[in-house]
Design a protein around this motif. Structure first.
Motif, short mmCIF file in Angstrom:
data_model
loop_
_atom_site.label_atom_id
_atom_site.label_comp_id
_atom_site.label_asym_id
_atom_site.label_seq_id
_atom_site.Cartn_x
_atom_site.Cartn_y
_atom_site.Cartn_z
N MET A 1 0.84 -1.20 0.00
CA MET A 1 0.00 0.00 0.00
C MET A 1 0.88 1.25 0.00
N GLN A 2 0.51 2.21 -0.82
CA GLN A 2 1.24 3.46 -0.90
C GLN A 2 0.78 4.41 0.20
N LEU A 3 1.71 4.82 1.06
CA LEU A 3 1.37 5.75 2.13
C LEU A 3 1.49 7.18 1.64
N THR A 4 0.53 8.01 2.01
CA THR A 4 0.62 9.43 1.72
C THR A 4 1.45 10.12 2.80
N ARG A 5 1.79 11.36 2.55
CA ARG A 5 2.54 12.13 3.56
C ARG A 5 1.72 12.23 4.84
N ARG A 6 0.40 12.43 4.71
CA ARG A 6 -0.42 12.54 5.91
C ARG A 6 -0.47 11.21 6.65
N ASP A 7 -0.51 10.08 5.92
CA ASP A 7 -0.45 8.78 6.58
C ASP A 7 0.80 8.67 7.44
N GLU A 8 1.93 9.05 6.88
CA GLU A 8 3.19 8.97 7.61
C GLU A 8 3.19 9.89 8.82
N GLN A 9 2.64 11.10 8.64
CA GLN A 9 2.57 12.03 9.76
C GLN A 9 1.65 11.51 10.86
N MET A 10 0.55 10.89 10.48
CA MET A 10 -0.37 10.33 11.47
C MET A 10 0.30 9.20 12.25
N LEU A 11 1.03 8.34 11.56
CA LEU A 11 1.72 7.25 12.24
C LEU A 11 2.80 7.79 13.18
N ASP A 12 3.50 8.84 12.74
CA ASP A 12 4.49 9.47 13.61
C ASP A 12 3.82 10.05 14.85
N TRP A 13 2.68 10.70 14.66
CA TRP A 13 1.96 11.28 15.80
C TRP A 13 1.49 10.19 16.76
N LEU A 14 0.94 9.11 16.23
CA LEU A 14 0.51 8.00 17.09
C LEU A 14 1.69 7.41 17.85
#
Length: 216
Positions: A1-14
């Motif tokens: 699955m291709q992660l978007t920049r927001r996906d990566e930021q959300m995972l970093d935040w979590l």
């Protein structure tokens, strides 16, 4: 699955907040889309994001019987950390911290953990919110501490207000906010007192009280 920049930021935040319920997820998703947000995304949109991340093995989710919302946390694959203990006493506090953190993101702040205590008597806040070079220490207080502990904590916070901190904000239940204010009146220096503020925004279960403003 291709992660978007927001996906990566959300995972970093979590990874920083460790876990969040859907209230926090909704606000964080809205904030990280454009760097700020006036309203959270819909519950449906948040559920879709969580389902997509869960399908990719990057988050886990559960809806305990004693909570009215899903709880989400990053998996080892998503964050490189072991799962949180969902039933320990601090869980309610951690979810409340995530709810506050997400709202700071929506106001254009960056969120990070506070520095580790330097000694057994030192105090670590629940997070740091920074914007435009100004740093605010954030405390989330759902239950009162022993009164003697406030004297120690407020002394430490006073020292830090003389240094790197512009302000300290406590996000509490209304009852706890009154206690924190009373003890701050006793132990915080007069010229610093207006830089330590309280906000009574949580109910006794650690849920954001509907209609409570996020004033920063």
């Amino acid at each position: 699955m291709q992660l978007t920049r927001r996906d990566e930021q959300m995972l970093d935040w979590l990874n920083v907040v460790r876990m969040a319920d859907m209230d926090g997820v909704r606000w964080a998703l809205a904030a990280l889309k454009h760097g700020h947000a006036d309203n959270p995304v819909t519950t449906r949109r948040a559920n879709q994001w969580v389902a997509r991340m869960a399908e990719a093995g990057l988050v886990e989710r559960v809806r305990p019987m004693y909570r009215n919302r899903q709880i989400v946390w990053p998996t080892y694959a998503g964050a490189g950390r072991t799962p949180p203990a969902l039933f320990r006493q601090t869980m309610r506090h951690e979810l409340a911290v995530a709810a506050v953190s997400a709202r700071y993101l929506a106001k254009g702040y960056e969120w990070s953990r506070d520095r580790r205590p330097e000694s057994p008597r030192d105090h670590q806040g629940d997070g740091l919110a920074a914007r435009g070079g100004v740093v605010e220490l954030v405390e989330v207080e759902l239950t009162t501490k022993k009164l003697a502990r406030y004297r120690v904590i407020h002394g430490i916070l006073g020292q830090r207000l003389n240094g790197e901190l512009a302000a300290v904000t406590y996000w509490c239940t209304p009852e706890v906010a009154r206690v924190v204010d009373r003890e701050a009146d006793r132990f915080v220096f007069r010229d610093q007192r207006n830089r330590l503020v309280t906000r009574g925004v949580f109910d006794n279960q650690g849920r954001w009280i509907e209609g409570s403003a996020f004033a920063v």
